[in-house]
Write a protein that holds these residues in place. Structure first.
Motif, mmCIF file in Angstrom:
data_model
loop_
_atom_site.group_PDB
_atom_site.id
_atom_site.type_symbol
_atom_site.label_atom_id
_atom_site.label_comp_id
_atom_site.label_asym_id
_atom_site.label_seq_id
_atom_site.Cartn_x
_atom_site.Cartn_y
_atom_site.Cartn_z
ATOM 1 N N HIS A 30 49.095 31.892 28.214
ATOM 2 C CA HIS A 30 48.429 32.877 27.349
ATOM 3 C C HIS A 30 48.892 32.716 25.903
ATOM 4 N N MET A 31 50.182 32.498 25.710
ATOM 5 C CA MET A 31 50.729 32.297 24.372
ATOM 6 C C MET A 31 50.202 31.023 23.725
ATOM 7 N N ARG A 32 49.652 30.116 24.520
ATOM 8 C CA ARG A 32 49.046 28.885 24.011
ATOM 9 C C ARG A 32 47.521 28.991 23.944
ATOM 10 N N GLY A 33 46.997 30.196 24.208
ATOM 11 C CA GLY A 33 45.560 30.427 24.082
ATOM 12 C C GLY A 33 44.741 30.105 25.321
ATOM 13 N N VAL A 34 45.388 29.969 26.474
ATOM 14 C CA VAL A 34 44.683 29.623 27.709
ATOM 15 C C VAL A 34 44.412 30.902 28.510
ATOM 16 N N THR A 35 43.159 31.065 28.939
ATOM 17 C CA THR A 35 42.777 32.185 29.790
ATOM 18 C C THR A 35 43.151 31.867 31.228
ATOM 19 N N THR A 36 43.811 32.799 31.893
ATOM 20 C CA THR A 36 44.220 32.600 33.281
ATOM 21 C C THR A 36 43.997 33.877 34.072
ATOM 22 N N GLY A 37 44.086 33.750 35.365
ATOM 23 C CA GLY A 37 44.055 34.905 36.256
ATOM 24 C C GLY A 37 44.898 34.592 37.476
ATOM 25 N N VAL A 38 45.532 35.592 38.031
ATOM 26 C CA VAL A 38 46.317 35.396 39.246
ATOM 27 C C VAL A 38 45.488 35.928 40.407
ATOM 28 N N ASP A 39 45.235 35.060 41.380
ATOM 29 C CA ASP A 39 44.466 35.419 42.566
ATOM 30 C C ASP A 39 45.447 35.787 43.676
ATOM 31 N N LEU A 40 45.308 36.983 44.219
ATOM 32 C CA LEU A 40 46.187 37.468 45.280
ATOM 33 C C LEU A 40 45.366 37.736 46.544
ATOM 34 N N PRO A 41 44.907 36.675 47.205
ATOM 35 C CA PRO A 41 44.108 36.894 48.415
ATOM 36 C C PRO A 41 44.963 37.437 49.553
ATOM 37 N N ARG A 42 44.361 38.225 50.385
ATOM 38 C CA ARG A 42 45.063 38.810 51.519
ATOM 39 C C ARG A 42 45.422 37.717 52.518
ATOM 40 N N ASN A 43 46.673 37.667 52.920
ATOM 41 C CA ASN A 43 47.168 36.720 53.935
ATOM 42 C C ASN A 43 47.064 35.253 53.517
ATOM 43 N N LYS A 44 47.030 34.983 52.231
ATOM 44 C CA LYS A 44 47.017 33.603 51.722
ATOM 45 C C LYS A 44 47.982 33.506 50.554
ATOM 46 N N GLU A 45 48.259 32.292 50.151
ATOM 47 C CA GLU A 45 49.168 32.047 49.034
ATOM 48 C C GLU A 45 48.526 32.494 47.714
ATOM 49 N N PRO A 46 49.289 33.152 46.829
ATOM 50 C CA PRO A 46 48.761 33.480 45.506
ATOM 51 C C PRO A 46 48.580 32.207 44.679
ATOM 52 N N THR A 47 47.627 32.230 43.781
ATOM 53 C CA THR A 47 47.388 31.086 42.900
ATOM 54 C C THR A 47 47.131 31.576 41.479
#
Length: 84
Positions: A18-35
């Protein structure tokens, strides 16, 4: 607890990107690994935080050149270059 550790590493990386200007999101699916998801026009990059032999790293593919230590000072820079 492992998924909480993954989340913490991914959020730290998201903030650094984010500090470098990149848009991101954290995906927290149920019963799966976060990405961490970096949206792009053609496709999205999904980054995972994994621990092997007590060492945390970020990975976005299967090759050795598609991973970086999660504690590496240059991790965000390397991933930033990937999305340019």
């Amino acid at each position: 607890m492992r998924q909480q550790d993954q989340f913490v590493h991914l959020v730290r990386l998201a903030w650094d990107l984010h500090m470098r200007g990149v848009t991101t999101g954290v995906d927290l699916p149920r019963n799966k690994e976060p990405t961490l998801v970096i949206p792009r026009t053609a496709d999205s990059i999904k980054i995972m935080a994994l621990c092997q032999h007590g060492q945390w790293f970020f990975t976005w593919g299967r090759g050795r050149d598609q991973r970086v230590s999660a504690l590496d000072q240059e991790a965000a820079e390397r991933i930033w270059e990937l999305v340019q």
